[in-house]
Design an enzyme around this catalytic site. Structure first.
Site, PDB file in Angstrom:
ATOM      1  N   LYS A 161     -81.733  49.063 -25.588  1.00 41.79           N
ATOM      2  CA  LYS A 161     -83.007  48.476 -25.988  1.00 41.79           C
ATOM      3  C   LYS A 161     -83.476  47.479 -24.930  1.00 41.79           C
ATOM      4  O   LYS A 161     -82.663  46.756 -24.333  1.00 41.79           O
ATOM      5  CB  LYS A 161     -82.875  47.791 -27.342  1.00 41.79           C
ATOM      6  CG  LYS A 161     -82.673  48.773 -28.493  1.00 41.79           C
ATOM      7  CD  LYS A 161     -83.945  49.560 -28.779  1.00 41.79           C
ATOM      8  CE  LYS A 161     -83.822  50.354 -30.070  1.00 41.79           C
ATOM      9  NZ  LYS A 161     -85.060  51.119 -30.361  1.00 41.79           N
ATOM     10  N   ASP A 188     -85.010  52.147 -24.155  1.00 44.73           N
ATOM     11  CA  ASP A 188     -86.109  52.146 -25.127  1.00 44.73           C
ATOM     12  C   ASP A 188     -86.772  50.778 -25.102  1.00 44.73           C
ATOM     13  O   ASP A 188     -86.177  49.781 -25.510  1.00 44.73           O
ATOM     14  CB  ASP A 188     -85.574  52.444 -26.531  1.00 44.73           C
ATOM     15  CG  ASP A 188     -86.686  52.572 -27.562  1.00 44.73           C
ATOM     16  OD1 ASP A 188     -87.868  52.358 -27.202  1.00 44.73           O
ATOM     17  OD2 ASP A 188     -86.381  52.900 -28.722  1.00 44.73           O
ATOM     18  N   GLU A 214     -88.162  55.233 -23.153  1.00 42.09           N
ATOM     19  CA  GLU A 214     -88.865  55.518 -24.396  1.00 42.09           C
ATOM     20  C   GLU A 214     -89.913  54.447 -24.660  1.00 42.09           C
ATOM     21  O   GLU A 214     -89.646  53.253 -24.513  1.00 42.09           O
ATOM     22  CB  GLU A 214     -87.802  55.526 -25.503  1.00 42.09           C
ATOM     23  CG  GLU A 214     -88.264  56.019 -26.834  1.00 42.09           C
ATOM     24  CD  GLU A 214     -87.069  56.125 -27.802  1.00 42.09           C
ATOM     25  OE1 GLU A 214     -85.931  56.382 -27.348  1.00 42.09           O
ATOM     26  OE2 GLU A 214     -87.284  55.946 -29.000  1.00 42.09           O
ATOM     27  N   ASP A 239     -92.343  57.595 -28.748  1.00 45.81           N
ATOM     28  CA  ASP A 239     -91.755  57.375 -30.074  1.00 45.81           C
ATOM     29  C   ASP A 239     -92.838  56.859 -31.027  1.00 45.81           C
ATOM     30  O   ASP A 239     -93.430  57.636 -31.766  1.00 45.81           O
ATOM     31  CB  ASP A 239     -90.571  56.407 -29.967  1.00 45.81           C
ATOM     32  CG  ASP A 239     -89.907  56.160 -31.316  1.00 45.81           C
ATOM     33  OD1 ASP A 239     -90.295  56.808 -32.311  1.00 45.81           O
ATOM     34  OD2 ASP A 239     -88.998  55.304 -31.412  1.00 45.81           O
ATOM     35  N   LYS A 263     -88.829  61.465 -35.667  1.00 49.23           N
ATOM     36  CA  LYS A 263     -88.040  60.809 -36.713  1.00 49.23           C
ATOM     37  C   LYS A 263     -88.554  61.265 -38.070  1.00 49.23           C
ATOM     38  O   LYS A 263     -89.767  61.240 -38.312  1.00 49.23           O
ATOM     39  CB  LYS A 263     -88.161  59.281 -36.614  1.00 49.23           C
ATOM     40  CG  LYS A 263     -87.500  58.698 -35.378  1.00 49.23           C
ATOM     41  CD  LYS A 263     -87.720  57.193 -35.292  1.00 49.23           C
ATOM     42  CE  LYS A 263     -87.064  56.631 -34.051  1.00 49.23           C
ATOM     43  NZ  LYS A 263     -87.543  55.264 -33.750  1.00 49.23           N
TER      44      LYS A 263
HETATM   45 MG    MG Z   1     -87.661  54.131 -30.098  1.00 50.23          MG
END
Ligand code: MG
Length: 354
Positions: A161, A188, A214, A239, A263
């Site tokens: 992250k 991400d 991402e 995303d 997702k």
């Molecule tokens: Mg993500």
């Protein structure tokens, strides 16, 4: 076969360690389990997880939306998945997590009725899926120590992250590269960067062997994403910019990503996820299956989908690893790091204590 009843129950479990991303802090696994009963005696289980700063949903809204969807589901045939989605969309737009809870439970029912595991119902032939593991934002040295620990436990791919501080993002990757030299790395940024900032750091990431980045920009900035993608030395993944099949078609037309992160909680479940994956595949884009802080139930649903669809090239199905769901999830899949092995029992293969 008709649906006779929907039951929903909220379960909130505090995480031992808060999980920090550029958009906010996640300190609990707050989830809604759904049970669908039918007049054939078959029961299906589903799960909806709202994360306010990503999906605009909370467990309260998921409970309310599931209740609102009852007229679309109770009395309907579980096989009529397209019609049920259209009916739900006429009651409430968006609300992907609530729709996913119902969609997953319906898929559980029909795969049980067919007498096959869900991956087989969806056309697949394999029952194993490798997942990566995500490292939240923290002190770069602590992130690197975590990377070494995860690789030591058997993970081969790490998702890092980023997006709060460019210098710290670089330092984290530099230290993680040293601590885990053979690990595959993805980043991400959760919408945390600007176009000029992203261009500079993407070039540096390419030298570090980072395989993809991402959601570098705010979800609404499709122009920026297309510009960045045309100049980035490494693939860009969408995303938060891609919730629905419509979003996927916009991303394809505008060439705003190289990979799409699907997702179940964003798109409304397996039915919509299949549509997104088909749009991406037709345009030559691979997809990844990602997750929220989901229990092994929703993770199992996503893993069945990955196992069934060759275009899903990557799996980020690690949400279950951060909390103990055993009070509710009695049986799910085997997990031998980093491989999820799905059971060959009909349906999801998940049993809940409710
Ligand atoms: Mg993500």
């Amino acid at each position: 076969m008709r649906v006779t009843r929907i039951t929903a129950e909220r379960v909130a479990i505090r995480l031992e360690k808060p999980f920090v991303v550029a958009l906010g802090v996640i300190d609990a696994a707050d989830t809604v389990f759904v049970k669908i009963d039918t007049d054939a005696g078959l029961t299906g289980y589903g799960e909806g997880v709202g994360i306010g700063f990503v999906t605009g949903e909370t467990s309260e809204t998921v409970l309310g939306a599931v209740k609102a969807f009852e007229p679309a589901v109770v009395g309907a045939s579980p096989w009529a998945i397209d019609q049920i989605h259209r009916s739900m969309d006429r009651i409430l737009v968006r609300n992907g997590a609530a729709k996913a809870a119902i969609d997953i439970a319906l898929h559980d029912v029909v795969a049980k009725a067919a007498g096959v595991p869900l991956y087989e119902y969806l056309g697949g032939t394999r029952n194993t899926v490798e997942t990566d593991m995500t490292i939240g934002i923290g002190e770069p040295a602590a992130m690197a120590a975590k990377a070494a620990e995860l690789v030591g436990r058997g993970y081969r791919e790490l998702k890092i992250k980023a997006g709060l501080d460019y210098a710290a993002d670089r330092q984290a990757i530099a230290l993680i590269r040293q601590a885990a030299p053979d690990a595959r790395l993805k980043v991400d940024a959760n919408q945390g960067w600007t176009v000029p900032g992203a261009l500079a750091i993407l070039a540096w990431y390419a030298d570090q062997g980072v395989e993809s980045v991402e959601q570098p920009l705010p979800y609404w900035d499709i122009d920026g994403a297309a510009y960045l993608r045309s100049r980035s030395p490494i693939p860009i993944m969408a995303d938060e910019s891609c919730f629905t099949p419509h979003d996927a078609s916009v991303i394809v037309r505008r060439q705003a990503a190289d990979i799409i992160n699907i997702k179940l909680m964003k798109c409304g479940g397996i039915y919509r996820a299949l549509q997104i994956d088909a749009i991406a595949e037709a345009a030559g884009l691979p997809t990844m299956l990602g997750c929220m802080q989901e229990s092994r139930l929703a993770i199992a649903a996503a893993a069945h989908l990955v196992a069934a669809r060759p275009n899903v090239a990557d799996a980020d199905l690690d949400g279950f690893a951060e909390f103990d769901d055993s009070a509710v999830v009695r049986r799910a899949f085997d997990f031998d790091v980093p491989i999820i092995k799905l059971p060959d029992t009909p349906g999801l293969g998940v049993d809940l204590a409710f």
